[in-house]
Scaffold this motif. Structure first.
Motif, mmCIF file in Angstrom:
data_model
loop_
_atom_site.group_PDB
_atom_site.id
_atom_site.type_symbol
_atom_site.label_atom_id
_atom_site.label_comp_id
_atom_site.label_asym_id
_atom_site.label_seq_id
_atom_site.Cartn_x
_atom_site.Cartn_y
_atom_site.Cartn_z
ATOM 1 N N LEU A 32 0.855 -1.186 0.000
ATOM 2 C CA LEU A 32 0.000 0.000 0.000
ATOM 3 C C LEU A 32 0.891 1.236 0.000
ATOM 4 O O LEU A 32 1.998 1.215 0.518
ATOM 5 N N SER A 33 0.372 2.294 -0.590
ATOM 6 C CA SER A 33 1.170 3.523 -0.655
ATOM 7 C C SER A 33 0.740 4.507 0.424
ATOM 8 O O SER A 33 -0.449 4.778 0.596
ATOM 9 N N PHE A 34 1.707 5.005 1.183
ATOM 10 C CA PHE A 34 1.519 6.127 2.101
ATOM 11 C C PHE A 34 2.890 6.750 2.284
ATOM 12 O O PHE A 34 3.893 6.225 1.765
ATOM 13 N N GLN A 35 2.941 7.848 2.976
ATOM 14 C CA GLN A 35 4.214 8.554 3.113
ATOM 15 C C GLN A 35 5.274 7.666 3.768
ATOM 16 O O GLN A 35 5.047 7.124 4.849
ATOM 17 N N ASN A 36 6.393 7.539 3.104
ATOM 18 C CA ASN A 36 7.538 6.787 3.615
ATOM 19 C C ASN A 36 7.224 5.301 3.823
ATOM 20 O O ASN A 36 7.671 4.683 4.780
ATOM 21 N N ASN A 37 6.456 4.782 2.867
ATOM 22 C CA ASN A 37 6.139 3.348 2.927
ATOM 23 C C ASN A 37 7.324 2.486 2.502
ATOM 24 O O ASN A 37 7.182 1.293 2.305
ATOM 25 N N ASP A 38 8.494 3.109 2.357
ATOM 26 C CA ASP A 38 9.676 2.360 1.916
ATOM 27 C C ASP A 38 10.679 2.118 3.046
ATOM 28 O O ASP A 38 11.730 1.540 2.815
ATOM 29 N N LEU A 39 10.365 2.559 4.269
ATOM 30 C CA LEU A 39 11.368 2.483 5.346
ATOM 31 C C LEU A 39 11.738 1.038 5.693
ATOM 32 O O LEU A 39 10.876 0.160 5.692
ATOM 33 N N PRO A 40 13.016 0.784 6.011
ATOM 34 C CA PRO A 40 13.376 -0.544 6.510
ATOM 35 C C PRO A 40 12.547 -0.838 7.753
ATOM 36 O O PRO A 40 12.430 0.016 8.648
ATOM 37 N N GLY A 41 11.968 -2.030 7.821
ATOM 38 C CA GLY A 41 11.065 -2.352 8.923
ATOM 39 C C GLY A 41 9.637 -2.442 8.442
ATOM 40 O O GLY A 41 8.743 -2.752 9.217
ATOM 41 N N ILE A 42 9.416 -2.178 7.163
ATOM 42 C CA ILE A 42 8.083 -2.365 6.591
ATOM 43 C C ILE A 42 8.147 -3.568 5.657
ATOM 44 O O ILE A 42 9.066 -3.690 4.850
ATOM 45 N N MET A 43 7.170 -4.457 5.817
ATOM 46 C CA MET A 43 7.214 -5.732 5.092
ATOM 47 C C MET A 43 5.791 -6.179 4.801
ATOM 48 O O MET A 43 4.855 -5.791 5.493
ATOM 49 N N LEU A 44 5.634 -7.014 3.769
ATOM 50 C CA LEU A 44 4.312 -7.547 3.471
ATOM 51 C C LEU A 44 3.919 -8.584 4.529
ATOM 52 O O LEU A 44 4.760 -9.306 5.057
ATOM 53 N N VAL A 58 12.343 -17.520 11.911
ATOM 54 C CA VAL A 58 12.914 -16.251 12.351
ATOM 55 C C VAL A 58 11.777 -15.236 12.401
ATOM 56 O O VAL A 58 10.890 -15.234 11.549
ATOM 57 N N ILE A 59 11.769 -14.416 13.449
ATOM 58 C CA ILE A 59 10.717 -13.415 13.540
ATOM 59 C C ILE A 59 11.356 -12.037 13.405
ATOM 60 O O ILE A 59 12.172 -11.638 14.215
ATOM 61 N N PRO A 60 11.066 -11.344 12.308
ATOM 62 C CA PRO A 60 11.735 -10.065 12.049
ATOM 63 C C PRO A 60 11.506 -9.048 13.165
ATOM 64 O O PRO A 60 12.339 -8.173 13.377
ATOM 65 N N SER A 61 10.375 -9.160 13.884
ATOM 66 C CA SER A 61 10.131 -8.269 15.016
ATOM 67 C C SER A 61 9.105 -8.930 15.916
ATOM 68 O O SER A 61 8.193 -9.601 15.434
ATOM 69 N N LYS A 62 9.273 -8.725 17.208
ATOM 70 C CA LYS A 62 8.324 -9.342 18.142
ATOM 71 C C LYS A 62 7.161 -8.424 18.467
ATOM 72 O O LYS A 62 6.246 -8.799 19.188
ATOM 73 N N GLU A 63 7.228 -7.201 17.984
ATOM 74 C CA GLU A 63 6.163 -6.234 18.292
ATOM 75 C C GLU A 63 5.790 -5.490 17.021
ATOM 76 O O GLU A 63 6.027 -4.291 16.900
ATOM 77 N N THR A 64 5.215 -6.195 16.092
ATOM 78 C CA THR A 64 4.917 -5.528 14.823
ATOM 79 C C THR A 64 3.495 -4.970 14.838
ATOM 80 O O THR A 64 2.637 -5.411 15.604
ATOM 81 N N VAL A 65 3.296 -3.988 14.004
ATOM 82 C CA VAL A 65 1.957 -3.451 13.758
ATOM 83 C C VAL A 65 1.497 -4.024 12.423
ATOM 84 O O VAL A 65 2.319 -4.251 11.525
ATOM 85 N N VAL A 66 0.194 -4.309 12.299
ATOM 86 C CA VAL A 66 -0.330 -4.856 11.053
ATOM 87 C C VAL A 66 -1.312 -3.850 10.458
ATOM 88 O O VAL A 66 -2.129 -3.283 11.167
ATOM 89 N N PHE A 67 -1.193 -3.632 9.137
ATOM 90 C CA PHE A 67 -2.070 -2.697 8.442
ATOM 91 C C PHE A 67 -2.597 -3.387 7.189
ATOM 92 O O PHE A 67 -1.818 -3.893 6.373
#
Ligand SMILES: [Zn+2]
Lengths: 116, 992
Positions: free
Chosen positions: B294-306, B319-328
């Motif tokens: 999805l497109s939004f401002q700075n949707n390219d930052l490291p730490g954003i993943m499908l 492997v878990i890339p993060s233990k506290e992720t937000v889902v959108f």
């Protein structure tokens, strides 16, 4: 890449063949009585239809025999293959769909990959 | 540590630690890891800099659709643009990030981001137009090339690849759930089947997610291994793993590339990749779907993943890339991730959905509520913030309030697309699904079946029905697969392509193509500038033109454009996905046709003798021909050629002419046929004589020349030029079969059966009489342009009295296997007479002195025999021959045609040059009318100065006048236009 059914060897990959352009182009003899127009058309002018096309192929990396072929240039479907000395199949024996793979309009071109 | 559980499974061997280097630092991963999973294990999230703006980028996906994570594999000849998300690590692997300088952390090019107003859509076309035409070449291009771009080309690379052909009834592409069911149902049928999967583990979505709980009451893993075993044990199914189908051509012709060294260092002398060329009657596409972003401002930052990628890292790689992720999300595809996260005990920090509560899957809604996960419905992420990694996001909730959430990770899902790349390559038509918001295969153009999500069938409960309907044509037993799911069986989505920007700063960008750094602003700008057709827009903005072909984003672009234009997506259309599906290395395409095998080398039977005697070789077509024979390393080519030429004129020389084409023509109508093929008339020739002959195209232009030997009216031997042999034979065959099939005539190449030695020079007769003492070489017994058959120590040979040097000479034709013996004898017997071998360069010089043309050097396909002054070679009494009628065409009888002439510098010290123009004026003004050009030019040791052949307008009537030749320094040299013959004009030497 087409599969071409050589009348002498059977179906083979297109890479074994060379295309010889339009078939059934009559060669006038070289005498001076032949008019410039008639000779010029033989030497320089070839049909390039979208749809059914009579063309020549040679099995250049195989038996080296020439033969004729009827191909729908809009779909690349080979409709008939016949030997050089066989009679030219009639045009109305083929269904001329003149449809392109992408379903473009009959004239002109465009990139319509979406079903209308 | 970002790791889950460390017990070995079929994907990862946790007991096997693997050391590798990334940007010079040593890290450890496990056997089975990709570069991406191993780096994520080590908490590395910054992997590269972006193409245009040098923005920091991380792993966006976990597969082949990856737009960002392209790396250079230093340990494999510096192979660039390798997807870190699929390339597996091995011990000692060295990897570098790309497109950064001096380092990934501190990248000077990221200043491009601040200067981004100068990189708008179409910036290549607009910005670099001025102020002077040299600015592009000298200033802009070098800077852009340094600043933009991806990896560097590989070094000292030697490809080892091979090709393999398959001819099968059915090819199944993709060994996921549907592919495995389809393959299983075809076991022990009459069909030969090829099952191809890109992964080394079959199972697709069953491996990569927790969507499916059980298959036929077995765990998915048990069902996969049992099914794969059955398939592997079957007699009619062949399985290709690690093989990516890149291309779907006409007539069900597929190209697939197999990586032979997955997870290990490619061995130097072993085949690294196999290119499979597949012919099949039926293709079954089971290649699944791809999740969108999805497109939004700075949707390219490291730490954003499908979302699905995050889940794949968990399920597949532990492997878990993060233990506290937000889902959108705006669709049901996020449900499985939330389920997996909660199951593993790492519940999301927040769940944001653009849909309202009642439109979210009830199971998902309950799950979120039950686990006290902060839920934002009817909400959107406005902007992401962070310096080289995600730090916080701004969420606009249903009431319009803006909430800040601190987080280092965000999972996105913008919907799913059937992977239609191969389907559209096959020319199948797509149709827009207004409910699922994606293009789906609608009408196959070839015998193609699509199954499962590849066909846009996103409902797990409909799998049996679809397979049984679509595979009914094979007469299979109906399948009845029982699936139990952890998530909803249906797919639901609500439209959201882009969250509109809240504020504009230079740094804040809303990307639509991550690989090519295209923003949604670029799309708007392109449309406002009139590029509103999707194909124009693509090229103007470079959207989806990267190596990933916009796999996670191109549909989003269509959605945005359709909204902007207020058109239906179907009316906007889609750009065409072109082969290959993913970059295919040239090495794989080349296969064995590389390096010394790129083109066959043809060698004369005397090749080794030439090497021993110091020849320098020249390529003539595929042939290796001795160019000249230097006496020592110090002798230059020019000196050697002057010496060799002088020796032929004073003593004698011998040339290896074995490469000349030789064609034997036989049959009752051979004479009539030869009269039709060549310009000359062969009717009155006596057997045992020969003639220099020309072959024309039907347009009247000279195509080839050679000497025709007439053995009888029913038997001829023709020579052709070295390069023209195949064409001449092909032309003869064509006319014999297609124009004059009534003529009884056969022809065959005998080029390689006979070696040819051309001996010439004033002492030739002395030498040849010694070699063949039983032959009478007197002028009376053996006149010019006759030939005789003889035997030499039991070997049948043919001797032809002909010359291409202007000296008296003979051509000796001997069977190739006896060539060396006879050649050495000639060389030995000739020593006392000064006989020396000479090469092609000397041959060219000597023939030019005599005015003999070389077809293809002095002619170029626009020269008639009349232009060459060879009217005498045309059989005027013949009714017909190839191109005859064209010799009286209005164009060929023009008075101002270019004609062959000789050129001599007025000042004999001047040097002329091949390719230079002949002009009338001493001063070169622009434009300068050109008469023609120099086709051949040499320094003659016999004349003591330069001379040349040229083709110039109306040349024959200009003989005796003066003109000028241009020089590379734009000066001119005064020249005389003369007859194109410089040596022995009376032909006394030939007949001496
Ligand atoms: Zn054949």
């Amino acid at each position: 890449m087409l599969i071409i059914d050589c009348p002498y060897c059977g179906p083979r990959d297109q890479s074994e063949f060379s295309n010889g352009g339009e078939a059934h182009v009559k060669r006038p003899d070289g005498s001076a009585e032949i008019g410039d127009r008639e000779w010029g058309e033989y030497v320089f002018i070839r049909a390039n239809p979208k749809g059914i096309f009579y063309e020549r192929w040679v099995h250049s990396h195989g038996c080296r025999k020439w033969f004729n072929c009827v191909r729908d240039t809009s779909t690349d479907e080979i409709l008939k293959i016949y030997k050089i000395d066989e009679e030219r199949p009639k045009l109305d024996s083929f269904k001329n769909n003149v449809k392109t793979p992408s379903g473009e309009p009959n004239l002109g071109s465009g990139n319509f990959t979406v079903k209308k | 540590m970002s790791e889950l559980n460390l017990t070995d499974n079929k994907f990862i061997q946790f007991h096997q630690k693997i050391g590798f280097k990334f940007d010079g630092v040593k890290y450890y991963g496990y056997k089975g890891d990709t570069i991406a999973s191993a780096l994520l294990r080590n908490n590395i999230k910054l992997i590269g800099r972006s193409f245009k703006y040098h923005r920091p980028r991380g792993f966006y996906t976990c597969g082949i659709e990856e737009p960002n994570a392209l790396v250079q594999i230093i340990s494999e000849y510096s192979e660039p643009n390798t997807r870190a998300t699929i390339k597996k690590i091995y011990e000692g692997m060295e990897i570098e990030s790309q497109n950064r300088w001096p380092s990934l952390e501190t990248d000077i090019g990221s200043i491009n981001n601040i200067f981004s107003p100068v990189f708008p859509a179409g910036f290549y076309y607009k910005t670099f137009m001025g102020p002077h035409k040299n600015f592009w070449k000298k200033i802009y291009e070098p800077i852009i090339r340094k600043a933009a771009g991806l990896g560097k080309p590989p070094k000292e690379f030697k490809a080892v690849s091979t090709h393999l052909y398959h001819n099968v009834d059915i090819t199944i592409i993709g060994g996921g759930l549907n592919g495995l069911i389809a393959a299983k149902s075809l076991i022990d049928t009459k069909y030969s089947v090829l099952l191809i999967d890109f992964d080394d583990q079959l199972g697709g979505i069953l491996n990569n997610s927790n969507k499916v709980q059980s298959v036929n009451n077995q765990t998915p893993m048990d069902w996969i291994s049992e099914t794969v075993k059955e398939i592997e044990n079957s007699k009619n199914i062949k399985l290709l793993k690690n093989t990516l189908v890149t291309t779907y051509n006409y007539i069900n012709h597929l190209i697939a590339v197999e990586d032979k060294f997955v997870g290990s260092r490619p061995l130097k002398d072993k085949v690294n990749s196999t290119l499979h060329k597949i012919r099949t009657d039926q293709v079954i596409l089971c290649n699944g779907h791809i999740e969108r972003f999805l497109s939004f401002q700075n949707n390219d930052l490291p730490g954003i993943m499908l979302c699905s990628s995050f889940e794949k890292y968990m399920c597949r790689y532990g492997v878990i890339p993060s233990k506290e992720t937000v889902v959108f999300s705006n669709n049901s595809n996020s449900e499985s991730l939330v389920f997996s996260l909660i199951k593993k005990g790492f519940k999301p920090k927040a769940y944001i959905d653009s849909r309202s509560g009642e439109n979210i899957e009830p199971d998902l809604f309950d799950l979120i509520r039950k686990n006290d996960i902060p839920l934002y419905t009817n909400s959107q992420i406005k902007e992401a913030y962070g310096n080289k990694k995600l730090q916080k996001i701004l969420v606009e909730d249903s009431s319009g309030g803006v909430n800040e959430i601190k987080t280092d990770f965000l999972c996105l899902s913008g919907g799913i697309n059937p992977d239609v790349h191969l389907f559209t390559q096959s020319k199948g038509l797509l149709d827009w699904d207004e409910k699922d918001l994606t293009y789906k295969p609608a009408q196959a153009f070839q015998p193609t079946i699509t199954l499962g999500s590849a066909s846009g069938q996103f409902d797990f409960n409909a799998i049996n029905k679809e397979i049984n309907e679509k595979l009914d044509i094979f007469g299979i037993k109906p399948v009845q697969i029982k699936l139990k799911l952890n998530t909803s069986h249906k797919f639901k989505i609500e439209k959201l392509w882009e969250v509109l920007p809240q504020k504009q700063t230079i740094w804040s960008k809303s990307f639509i193509d991550l690989q090519n750094d295209v923003t949604t602003k670029d799309i708007r700008q392109a449309i406002s500038e009139g590029f509103d057709r999707i194909e124009h827009l693509k090229r103007y903005t470079t959207n989806s033109m990267g190596t990933d072909q916009g796999k996670i984003s191109s549909i989003n672009a269509l959605g945005i454009v359709s909204d902007l234009l207020d058109k239906k997506v179907n009316e906007v259309g889609t750009t065409i996905y072109r082969p290959p599906y993913a970059p295919l290395s040239f090495a794989a395409i080349a296969g064995r046709n590389s390096y010394e095998y790129y083109d066959p080398e043809r060698k004369s039977p005397l090749h080794n003798w030439h090497i021993t005697n110091g020849a320098v070789f020249e390529d003539v077509g595929q042939w290796k021909r001795p160019w000249y024979f230097p006496l020592s390393k110090d002798e230059t080519m020019n000196d050697a050629v002057q010496r060799e030429s002088k020796n032929v004129r004073e003593n004698a020389g011998v040339l290896d002419g074995s490469t000349l084409g030789k064609i034997e023509i036989k049959g009752k109508d051979a004479l009539a046929f030869m009269n039709l093929i060549y310009t000359n008339s062969f009717s009155k020739m006596k057997p045992g004589t020969s003639r220099y002959a020309l072959m024309l195209g039907e347009d009247g232009m000279v195509k080839d020349d050679g000497i025709i030997c007439k053995i009888s009216d029913e038997h001829f031997i023709a020579t052709t030029t070295t390069g023209g042999a195949a064409t001449v034979l092909g032309c003869m065959e064509e006319y014999a079969q297609t124009e004059w099939p009534n003529l009884n005539v056969y022809m065959n190449s005998i080029t390689e059966q006979y070696a040819t030695f051309n001996i010439s020079g004033p002492k030739t007769r002395n030498i040849i009489e010694k070699v063949f003492p039983e032959v009478n070489f007197s002028n009376e017994a053996f006149p010019f342009m006759t030939f005789q058959f003889h035997e030499y120590e039991g070997t049948p040979i043919r001797i032809l009295r002909a010359s291409f040097t202007g000296e008296m000479g003979y051509e000796i034709y001997v069977p190739s296997n006896q060539a060396l013996k006879i050649w050495e004898k000639i060389i030995n017997f000739g020593k006392e007479f000064g006989l020396k071998p000479y090469g092609t360069e000397t041959m060219h010089l000597l023939r030019a002195e005599k005015g003999y043309i070389i077809v293809g050097q002095d002619t170029d396909g626009s020269i008639t025999p009349l232009d060459l002054g060879l009217d005498w070679m045309i059989g005027k009494s013949k009714k017909d021959f190839l191109g005859k009628r064209s010799l009286i065409r209005s164009d060929t009888v023009r008075k101002d045609r270019k004609q062959l002439v000789g050129i001599l510098p007025t000042n004999k010290n001047e040097k002329l040059e091949e390719g230079q123009h002949i002009i009338l004026d001493k001063e070169i003004k622009t434009p300068t009318p050109m008469l023609g050009h120099i086709t051949s030019c040499y320094q003659s040791p016999t004349l003591g100065h330069n001379f040349a052949l040229a083709v110039i307008k109306n040349g024959q009537s200009l003989i005796g006048t003066k003109a000028f030749a241009s020089t590379p320094e734009l000066k001119t040299i005064e020249v005389e236009i003369v007859e194109p013959i410089f040596y022995d004009k009376e032909n006394t030497k030939l007949a001496s």
